[in-house]
Design an enzyme around this catalytic site. Structure first.
Site, PDB file in Angstrom:
ATOM      1  N   LYS A  80      23.170  51.645 -24.582  1.00  0.00           N
ATOM      2  CA  LYS A  80      22.062  52.610 -24.552  1.00  0.00           C
ATOM      3  C   LYS A  80      21.241  52.363 -23.288  1.00  0.00           C
ATOM      4  O   LYS A  80      20.984  51.213 -22.932  1.00  0.00           O
ATOM      5  CB  LYS A  80      21.198  52.420 -25.802  1.00  0.00           C
ATOM      6  CG  LYS A  80      20.061  53.420 -25.917  1.00  0.00           C
ATOM      7  CD  LYS A  80      19.295  53.219 -27.217  1.00  0.00           C
ATOM      8  CE  LYS A  80      18.233  54.275 -27.433  1.00  0.00           C
ATOM      9  NZ  LYS A  80      17.532  54.116 -28.717  1.00  0.00           N
ATOM     10  N   SER A 155      17.531  58.009 -31.745  1.00  0.00           N
ATOM     11  CA  SER A 155      17.568  58.303 -30.335  1.00  0.00           C
ATOM     12  C   SER A 155      18.814  57.778 -29.621  1.00  0.00           C
ATOM     13  O   SER A 155      19.086  58.209 -28.509  1.00  0.00           O
ATOM     14  CB  SER A 155      16.320  57.719 -29.674  1.00  0.00           C
ATOM     15  OG  SER A 155      16.308  56.313 -29.800  1.00  0.00           O
ATOM     16  N   SER A 179      16.984  54.631 -34.950  1.00  0.00           N
ATOM     17  CA  SER A 179      17.745  55.143 -33.805  1.00  0.00           C
ATOM     18  C   SER A 179      19.185  54.667 -33.693  1.00  0.00           C
ATOM     19  O   SER A 179      19.965  55.229 -32.943  1.00  0.00           O
ATOM     20  CB  SER A 179      17.018  54.819 -32.513  1.00  0.00           C
ATOM     21  OG  SER A 179      15.998  55.767 -32.344  1.00  0.00           O
TER      22      SER A 179
HETATM   23  N1  GLN Z   1      13.332  58.747 -34.766  1.00  0.00           N
HETATM   24  C1  GLN Z   1      12.403  57.666 -34.825  1.00  0.00           C
HETATM   25  C2  GLN Z   1      11.279  57.915 -33.865  1.00  0.00           C
HETATM   26  O1  GLN Z   1      11.314  58.897 -33.215  1.00  0.00           O
HETATM   27  C3  GLN Z   1      13.101  56.369 -34.515  1.00  0.00           C
HETATM   28  C4  GLN Z   1      13.305  56.122 -33.097  1.00  0.00           C
HETATM   29  C5  GLN Z   1      13.936  54.780 -32.789  1.00  0.00           C
HETATM   30  O2  GLN Z   1      14.428  54.090 -33.672  1.00  0.00           O
HETATM   31  N2  GLN Z   1      13.897  54.430 -31.511  1.00  0.00           N
HETATM   32  O3  GLN Z   1      10.373  57.162 -33.771  1.00  0.00           O
END
Ligand code: GLN
Length: 478
Positions: A80, A155, A179
């Site tokens: 990532k 994400s 994410s």
């Molecule tokens: N979707 C969640 C957020 O927007 C988790 C994001 C993540 O785990 N980086 O905060």
């Protein structure tokens, strides 16, 4: 034989060891696959082609000379794009970092290098981890390879898509509130959010420092366990990492699940959960029953406050972490000469609307007069959530929930409604404030409709329990 890019880490290692394939062939197969898929999927922000080919050749040479090689020798993986990788771009999915070149390697990269894994590219993501669909990235949306009209989740959506189509054999994601688990669920793969402090965060671009975790995304449970055995452990460069021993997780997968207790959370199978998701989870529960597990209904009554508490704390931390993106210390530079204008201009140019929305909410929640009302209140809720979950573990070995309440939404379905997007994370965001590990595995078989993820949750530092249940399930489903 399977296309090489479709192999699991375990299968590829066996073929490499027996000299039935070379690492150069494996890396080339993945690169060709990426060339074919990337125009549609856009899982990568950077492809490390020349370097990867060179490394693969080098490992093949060392192998032919009989040199001792690392545990993951010659296996291509993606990362990532939130991890620093020396000499390579690291964008975090944001225009803010479009010209940033990392001056050093994140610990997770060093650990994988030490085991001779081959970095094949950096994957697309929502900026700084802000999102659940990879639609917020400054580098374009990523599509789900299972159904290209749909999002891959987020994400770490680029990582999910890459593993699913064969752009590298495994990936390293980042999970602050789902994410890793969300894209694993939507793309039909396995993703672990480890215990907070189990894997070093050194060199990871921070979203919310008290939630962030680094974890593997793989085609199956064995691979996930194997990668965890490499990346977990204490790191002097990250004071929050634990000294707890790291087992060879992949060697202790096969256990008898008979008599083990699984907690089903009542609140997580109620209204708002898609029928498709519900029925896949109910059939999964039946499989565990057949394996001799005892199913216990559990209530986590404070769940309804989890999303609010998660976002208040997470965005407070994010707003302070992102203060360094001012165009002087980090980020795009403005040509204004007055320092105030210079900062405003850089932040105005570099940040997209999701970053701005989150920074404003976080700053507001921390501002004097409101900190007690929001931030401190949310910290109290966090403690209640923790008590809730730890109490559940006095009754059961693990908890089982859907990972996401829905299957992968269509592209654009939620982009006009940020709140709806945030609500989608109800089952994953409860976990990070508590710090326990959670694994998402496919609940249904490949090709059996859209992928549905099932989330398994264990007590702190008990990743092996998650893997044992997941492995048992995977075997039963075959
Ligand atoms: N979707 C969640 C957020 O927007 C988790 C994001 C993540 O785990 N980086 O905060």
């Amino acid at each position: 034989m399977k296309e090489l890019y479709n192999l699991t880490v375990k299968e590829a290692l066996a073929l490499l060891k027996n000299k039935e394939i070379t690492s150069l062939e494996l890396v080339t197969s993945c690169l060709n696959r990426m060339e074919e898929m990337e125009p549609t999927i856009n899982a990568f922000t950077f492809i490390n082609k020349d370097d990867a080919l060179k490394q693969a050749e080098n490992i093949d040479n060392r192998r032919s000379k009989g040199e001792k090689l690392g545990k993951l020798a010659g296996i291509p993986y993606s990362l990532k794009d939130v991890y620093n990788t020396k000499g390579l771009p690291t964008t975090s999915g944001s225009a803010m970092l479009k010209d940033y070149i990392s001056p050093y390697n994140a610990t997770v990269v060093e650990l994988l290098n030490n085991e001779d894994a081959v970095l094949i590219g950096k994957t697309n993501c929502d900026p700084f981890g802000f999102g659940s669909s990879t639609e917020n990235s400054a580098y374009g949306i990523t599509r789900n390879p299972v159904d290209t009209d749909r999002v891959p989740g987020g994400s770490s959506g680029g990582s999910g898509a890459a593993v699913s189509y064969g752009g590298g054999i495994f990936s390293i994601g980042e999970d602050t509130g789902g994410s890793i688990r969300c894209p694993a669920a939507f793309c039909g793969i396995v993703g672990l959010k480890p215990t907070y402090g189990r894997v070093s965060r050194y060199g990871a671009i921070a979203y919310a420092s008290s939630y962030d975790t680094v974890g593997p995304m793989t085609k199956d449970t064995y691979d996930n366990a194997l990668i965890m055995s490499v990346i977990a452990g204490n790191d002097p460069k990250d004071a929050t990492t634990s000294n707890t021993d790291v087992p060879e997780y992949q060697e202790i997968l096969d256990t008898d699940l008979k008599g083990k207790k699984i907690g089903i959370v009542r609140e997580y199978l109620g209204d708002g959960v898609d029928q498709e998701v519900k029925s896949a989870i109910l059939s999964a529960i039946d499989v565990f029953k057949r394996l001799g597990c005892e199913i216990v209904e559990i209530s986590l009554p404070y769940t309804e406050y989890a999303i609010a508490a998660y976002y208040v704390i997470g965005l407070s931390e994010a707003s302070s972490n992102l203060a360094r993106m001012d165009g002087m210390r980090f980020g795009v530079e403005s040509d204004k000469s007055n320092w105030k204008e210079k900062i405003t201009d850089a932040r105005g140019m570099g940040f997209g609307s999701e970053e701005k929305r989150r920074i404003m909410i976080g700053t507001y929640a921390l501002s004097s007069g409101y900190a007690d009302k929001y931030y401190h209140k949310a910290q109290q809720v966090r403690q209640i959530l923790k008590n809730d979950i730890l109490r559940a573990f006095t009754e059961v070995d693990i908890l089982l929930t859907p990972t996401m309440p829905v299957v992968a939404p269509r592209i654009g379905e939620n982009t006009d409604d940020p709140l709806k997007m945030w609500l989608m994370d109800a089952f994953t965001v409860t976990i990070n404030p508590v710090g326990v590990p959670a694994l998402s595995i496919p609940a249904n078989k490949k090709g059996d409709g859209l992928p549905v993820g099932m989330q398994l949750i264990a007590p702190h530092f008990k990743e092996e329990i998650l893997y044992q249940f997941a492995y048992g399930y995977e075997k039963a489903l075959k």
